[in-house]
Design an enzyme around this catalytic site. Structure first.
Site, mmCIF file in Angstrom:
data_model
loop_
_atom_site.group_PDB
_atom_site.id
_atom_site.type_symbol
_atom_site.label_atom_id
_atom_site.label_comp_id
_atom_site.label_asym_id
_atom_site.label_seq_id
_atom_site.Cartn_x
_atom_site.Cartn_y
_atom_site.Cartn_z
ATOM 1 C CG HIS A 54 61.920 17.070 21.901
ATOM 2 N ND1 HIS A 54 63.163 17.294 22.961
ATOM 3 C CD2 HIS A 54 60.947 16.959 22.857
ATOM 4 C CE1 HIS A 54 62.682 17.269 23.843
ATOM 5 N NE2 HIS A 54 61.217 17.132 24.324
ATOM 6 C CD GLU A 103 62.154 14.687 29.202
ATOM 7 O OE1 GLU A 103 61.256 15.606 29.310
ATOM 8 O OE2 GLU A 103 61.457 13.735 28.731
ATOM 9 C CG HIS A 105 62.341 22.648 28.406
ATOM 10 N ND1 HIS A 105 61.599 24.073 28.818
ATOM 11 C CD2 HIS A 105 61.620 21.973 27.822
ATOM 12 C CE1 HIS A 105 60.412 23.725 28.146
ATOM 13 N NE2 HIS A 105 60.324 22.608 27.590
ATOM 14 C CG HIS A 107 67.143 24.696 20.974
ATOM 15 N ND1 HIS A 107 67.122 24.465 19.545
ATOM 16 C CD2 HIS A 107 68.429 24.684 21.246
ATOM 17 C CE1 HIS A 107 68.176 23.936 19.148
ATOM 18 N NE2 HIS A 107 69.259 24.212 20.221
ATOM 19 C CD GLU A 327 55.374 21.083 22.478
ATOM 20 O OE1 GLU A 327 56.129 21.752 23.556
ATOM 21 O OE2 GLU A 327 55.554 20.696 21.699
ATOM 22 C CD GLN A 329 54.356 22.960 30.125
ATOM 23 O OE1 GLN A 329 55.251 22.701 31.036
ATOM 24 N NE2 GLN A 329 54.467 22.849 28.859
ATOM 25 C CG ASN A 515 71.188 8.765 29.377
ATOM 26 O OD1 ASN A 515 70.600 9.548 28.255
ATOM 27 N ND2 ASN A 515 70.972 7.658 29.761
#
Length: 757
Positions: A54, A103, A105, A107, A327, A329, A515
């Site tokens: 990723h 982008e 998200h 999984h 991660e 936020q 994309n």
């Protein structure tokens, strides 16, 4: 005991769980070679998340050569920032710049639908913030499994609620997207998120740590245990197939979002930018602090030292590796001159945003991170952020590709009688992939902030950028995964063509591309063949259209067990319009007698069509032909029609063909129409073919001759195909059927509420 660099030097043979963290044997060996020793626990965590699929794009980077090979200087001139930055930025004129990015998200949204989707929105919004822009709007291209499957009913409501809950709380309108159903997405839904923002061109900010002695400031939410490894690990694994709705194996926690914290963070960032006190800035998304510190240092002109114990935490007992990998936020990292630190802190305090000085830029070469005085990380930052593994994965055309292409739809029984055709119009309008998305979009605030000009169910979303001049941008995202499965090169160009066309039918000039390339496992040579063909198709298509790819995202490992999703390279196109007041609506208007003109060629093309999928469950043959030169002519005609007031409505033809376009144009405009079919062509082909490069336009009777002559002069096929008839309250298909609008509306709007309401 904390694993320090000195300890790592003294214990070279200590066993480390690198395989469990996603590193291959040779990748771990390379880390040891780079460092000249074994990595510490914190360094191992950094390399494992930053070298994940990723974050590092290790299986796709080799194919990026197609972007550079097909980007001309003229295309490059439109970009202020491109591939490699947090988001692409293009100049739209009058001193304005627009930044946008798409982008995935995927999984995380399967594991925890609400939070996975919500934090996907939050993450893409922060990418836009990091460029120095005010976020203006979001979009959400979504893909789900079979609509009647129990797990689709589990994930879809949560994902839609997550997208709406976060975006609505931020006060950002959701101006468009997609909802597509196919059994290949069962167990692996696709949640792609797009955000667009605007700034004055001179306010562009980039992610780099320059200036020895400049301070590194972490600001925003506290760092917690939620999302350890998060998307960076989740997006680099294939689901085994037994995760189900409850028990799941080896899946790290999904991040938890707080949109109200992010809303304040947006305003705080914008004031910091206005004050001119930010040298460089990076959001904390995938890989958290590991990413932010290494990327800032890697893109700078020196090294960096970080005192990790200064990071504000919301959990006790966190290790350095956990702090670096979290991660959590709503966090940003900025590089600030020492003389500006007090001013930076005052702005953050004004907005009640936690801000902490955690380090500074050095004149060294390494990123050094300490923990209570002990060095736990000492690495060359480029080896973490930009010099990870790069694989040339084996590529092989699928063994069954020839059989798939040979199994065309010609053998499928087709309707021929008026009653059969009438029934098919209604069935297609009610099919899950063509039915109204109102059940979804009513959960989103599409008009907050007052800048929305067009939103779903229009072909593209449009947002006003400049209140004084009316300058704005239009955006559309598209992809038919069935077309890509049949022919990845052509299918991807068809996605590009449709998004380009959807922007053009609004009256905007297509300008740039982003994309989100969603594919199965890169370790499968057949998947890599699909991927390489798609990337080449998109790159060469953009060159022919003259619009650059400004950035995007690659999402691999989208499969459950050995079953990969349909290859789904979602293409987003951004266009600019000098005055949003001349936009072209999608629904036909109420002026009686307006002429309906069909632009483009209709051919017998049903490979990968919605008719073959919905009615026969069939996938085979070849997708429609794509003619990008024709798409450019079509866009030029629509732009001229918009500027000269010749077009009162326009709707592109895609899934479901002319029949579906007529249904939507009438229902959106709430008026009837009489349609004349060509007596020399099969009515089924005319109504349901999915030939590309076609648009239905409504023109005032006074403009019909001028518009038609313009089309003929440019070599664009045009056929008078009907008239607007607001008095009839029905869609009349000559010699076939007259279908009342209430009956059409019941079919079109009833499906999703019946499935999920």
């Amino acid at each position: 005991m904390i694993d320090t660099v000195d300890n790592a030097k003294n214990t070279p043979d200590q066993e480390q769980p690198y395989r469990e963290l996603g590193l291959k044997d040779d990748e771990y060996a390379r880390v040891r070679e780079i460092l000249g020793r074994r990595p510490t626990d914190a360094e191992l965590a950094m390399y494992s998340v930053m070298w994940s699929e990723h974050c590092s794009y290790k299986s796709s980077k080799v194919h990026w050569r197609h972007w550079s090979a097909n980007t001309t200087p003229e295309m490059q001139a439109k970009m202020l920032a491109g591939i490699g930055e947090n988001a692409g930025v293009v100049d739209i004129g009058d001193g304005w710049a627009v930044t946008f990015k798409l982008e995935s998200h995927n999984h995380p949204s399967y594991v925890e639908p609400y939070q996975g989707a919500a934090t996907g929105v939050g993450g893409i919004v922060r990418d836009i913030m990091a460029m120095g822009a005010r976020p203006l709007a979001v979009m959400d291209p979504l893909r789900f499994g079979a609509p009647d499957h129990p797990d689709t009913r589990r994930v879809l409501p949560g994902i839609v609620a997550g997208v709406g809950g976060y975006g609505n709380s931020l006060g950002l309108p959701n101006i468009g997207g997609e909802v597509v159903f196919d059994s290949s997405y069962q167990g692996n839904p696709l949640v792609n998120a797009l955000c667009v923002g605007a700034m004055r061109a001179e306010d562009l900010h980039l992610a780099h740590a320059t200036g020895t002695g400049n301070k590194v400031i972490l600001f925003g939410a506290r760092t917690g245990l939620d999302g350890i490894g998060g998307v960076s690990v989740l997006a680099s694994e294939t689901f085994s197939g037994d995760e189900g709705g409850t028990g799941r194996k080896k899946l790290p926690a999904v991040q938890v979002g707080d949109p109200f914290t992010e809303k304040v963070l947006i305003e705080c960032c914008l004031e910091l930018f206005r004050e001119g006190i930010v040298v460089g800035i990076q959001d904390l998304g995938g890989a958290g602090l590991s990413c932010a510190t290494s990327e800032l240092a890697s893109a700078g002109d020196g090294g960096m030292v970080v005192q990790l114990e200064k990071v504000p935490l919301r959990a006790t007992g966190m290790t350095p590796a956990e702090v670096l990998s979290s991660e959590s936020q709503e966090r940003m990292c900025a590089v600030v001159k020492p003389s500006d630190v007090d001013a930076f802190m005052r702005v953050c305090a004004k907005w009640d945003v936690i801000a902490t000085e955690i380090g500074e830029v050095t004149d060294g070469d390494n990123l050094v991170i300490t923990w209570h005085g002990e060095t736990v990380v000492d690495v060359p930052p480029r080896t973490v952020a930009h010099e990870g593994p790069m694989y040339s994965r084996p590529i092989a055309r699928p063994a069954d590709q020839d059989a798939l292409v040979a199994d065309g739809p010609e053998k499928l029984p087709r309707p021929s009688t008026p009653d059969e055709l009438r029934a098919l119009v209604l069935r297609m309008a009610a099919s899950p992939n063509l039915a109204s998305r109102r059940w979804v979009t009513e959960q989103y605030d599409r008009y907050v902030r007052g800048g929305t000009v067009l939103a779903q169910p229009s072909d593209s979303g449009m947002i006003r950028v400049d209140e004084e001049t009316g300058r704005g941008v239009a955006l559309a995202t598209d992809c038919n995964g069935r077309f890509v499965k049949l022919d990845p090169y052509t299918g991807t160009q068809l996605a590009l063509a449709e998004a380009y066309r959807n922007v053009a039918v609004s009256g905007a000039t297509p300008l740039a591309v982003t994309n989100c390339l969603n594919f199965g496992s890169p370790e499968d040579p057949a998947v890599m063949w699909q991927f390489e063909q798609a990337v080449r198709g998109l790159a060469e298509g953009c060159k022919e259209l003259g619009i650059p790819v400004t950035g995007g995202n690659v999402s691999f490992y989208n499969q459950t067990g050995t079953t990969a999703i349909l290859p789904t390279p979602v293409v987003g196109v951004l266009g600019v319009i000098d005055d949003v007041r001349r936009r072209i609506p999608t629904g036909i208007g109420a002026e009686a007698g307006e002429t309906l003109l069909l632009l483009g060629d209709t051919r017998d093309e049903f490979g990968g069509s919605e008719w073959a999928h919905e009615v026969h469950g069939h996938l085979g043959g070849t997708p429609p032909k794509v003619d990008l030169a024709r798409e450019k002519v079509l866009a030029d005609v629509l732009l001229a029609g918009s500027r000269d007031g010749m077009v009162s409505a326009a709707h592109d033809l895609s899934d479901g063909g002319l029949a579906q376009t007529l249904v939507e144009a009438c229902l959106i405009g709430e008026v009837g129409a009489r349609v004349f079919l060509d007596q020399d062509q099969d009515p089924f082909v005319q109504l349901f073919s999915e030939s590309a490069g076609r648009v239905l336009v409504a023109v005032p009777r006074s403009e019909e001759l001028r518009f038609t002559e313009m089309c003929v002069a440019r070599g664009l096929p045009v056929r008078r195909t009907g008239v607007v008839d607001p008095e009839s309250d029905a869609l009349e298909l000559q010699d076939i059927a007259t279908i009342p609008l209430p009956e059409l509306r019941e079919a079109w709007e009833g499906t999703l509420p019946a499935l999920f309401g």
